[in-house]
Enzyme design. Structure first.
Site, short mmCIF file in Angstrom:
data_model
loop_
_atom_site.label_atom_id
_atom_site.label_comp_id
_atom_site.label_asym_id
_atom_site.label_seq_id
_atom_site.Cartn_x
_atom_site.Cartn_y
_atom_site.Cartn_z
N GLY A 10 63.88 -1.19 14.40
CA GLY A 10 62.90 -1.46 15.44
C GLY A 10 62.57 -2.93 15.50
O GLY A 10 62.99 -3.72 14.63
N TYR A 60 57.27 6.04 16.40
CA TYR A 60 57.81 6.60 17.64
C TYR A 60 57.08 5.86 18.76
O TYR A 60 55.88 6.04 18.95
CB TYR A 60 57.53 8.10 17.70
N THR A 61 57.79 4.99 19.49
CA THR A 61 57.14 4.11 20.46
C THR A 61 57.50 4.39 21.92
O THR A 61 57.10 3.63 22.80
CB THR A 61 57.49 2.64 20.15
N THR A 100 48.10 0.41 16.99
CA THR A 100 48.23 0.00 18.39
C THR A 100 46.90 -0.09 19.12
O THR A 100 45.91 0.58 18.75
CB THR A 100 49.12 1.03 19.12
N TYR A 130 50.99 9.21 22.56
CA TYR A 130 51.34 8.13 21.63
C TYR A 130 50.09 7.61 20.92
O TYR A 130 50.04 7.50 19.69
CB TYR A 130 52.03 7.01 22.40
N TRP A 155 51.33 -4.86 23.03
CA TRP A 155 52.31 -5.43 23.94
C TRP A 155 53.41 -6.18 23.18
O TRP A 155 53.71 -7.34 23.47
CB TRP A 155 51.63 -6.34 24.95
#
Length: 304
Positions: A10, A60-61, A100, A130, A155
């Protein structure tokens, strides 16, 4: 220090690995070597490699796909961090985990209707799967009783993988106009900025005379983004400006037109306000936090 680093395929894990490897022994399993949807496999892997620190940027994005792949998102974003935390607790080591801005619903306003930045103690209320799974991961870590640092970011982009920056650069060479959402706000944050700040904090831990005391005074949840704020449209405009000035576009930069999010519907709802206050991070760790425009210029300079 012997570090177990996840998510090396990632953006953030890929960026962290070479930086951490300069000063530490880094165990960096690929997805084939460690299935993060398998809790038993995680526990066995940690017990076998016996790290001094676990760093978990893996996630998991796929925000929109998560709306239908709920179980997989839950396994990787919520259950896996809890397993890492439980294993860290057993070994008496610390865990650094990344979360996040999507743990918030983005509705924060001040009395004048403006968008203030979220502080770490602001109420969470994720509006998509998410965000809900990432919040559950945070909660599992805290509940474990392990030593931890949770870094919420936003972001994220880099020179690697699929991300907004690379998509816009590709589209710039294909289209004469880019229509981009202009009513969602946040801080575009490069994986390089996150990795540099993380490495500096790991260095502080590594040089501490008493690691247990260091964890006692530093443990907690922090916001880790670049400084400043913009919209996705503003981010795109700055990408085009910098890329054009550096001669990185194959043709004249396209026109960038702002549109409301209602004109670009997605399966997962996005927060309007994703602005995170980073003052606690800065005052606790005394790290340099770059402006988002400067971080973008740094990343663009690395793209061939």
């Amino acid at each position: 220090m012997r570090i177990l680093l996840t998510g090396v395929t990632g953006q953030l894990g890929h960026t962290l690995q070479p930086i951490l490897s300069q000063h530490h022994e880094v165990i960096a399993p690929t997805r084939a070597q460690l299935d993060l949807s398998d809790a038993a496999a995680i526990a066995a892997f940690v017990a076998d490699c016996k790290p001094d620190l676990i760093i978990n940027p893996a996630a998991y994005t796929a925000v929109d796909k998560a709306e239908t792949e709920v179980e997989l998102a839950q396994a990787i974003n919520a259950i896996a961090p809890g397993v890492f935390a439980e294993q860290a607790k057993k070994l008496g080591i610390g865990l650094i985990h990344y979360s996040t801005d999507y743990v918030y619903d983005g509705s924060l306003r001040d009395d004048n209707g403006k968008l203030p930045s979220y502080t770490e103690d602001a109420p969470t209320n994720p509006v998509n799967v998410y965000g809900k799974t990432k919040l559950a991961g945070e909660q599992a870590i805290i509940a474990s009783g392990c030593k931890y640092l949770i870094f919420r970011t936003s972001w994220v982009y880099s020179t690697f993988g699929k991300n907004f920056l690379l998509t816009m650069l590709r589209l710039a060479n294909e289209r004469d106009e880019l229509r981009v959402v202009n009513d969602q706000w946040g801080a575009p944050t490069s994986a390089n900025a996150i990795a540099d700040i993380s490495a500096a904090i790991v260095a502080q831990l590594n040089s501490a005379e008493d690691a247990a005391t260091w964890w006692t005074s530093h443990q907690g949840t922090y916001h880790l983004t670049t400084k400043g704020r913009t919209s996705w449209c503003g981010f795109t405009q700055e990408i085009m400006r910098q890329a054009s000035a550096a001669g990185r576009l194959q043709k004249a930069a396209p026109t960038v037109t702002g549109i409301p999010a209602t004109e670009y519907p997605t399966p997962a709802q996005r927060p309007v306000n994703s602005c995170l206050d980073t003052s606690l991070l800065a005052t606790t760790f005394h790290v340099h936090i770059p402006e988002w425009e400067a971080a973008l210029a740094h990343v663009l300079g690395k793209i061939a």
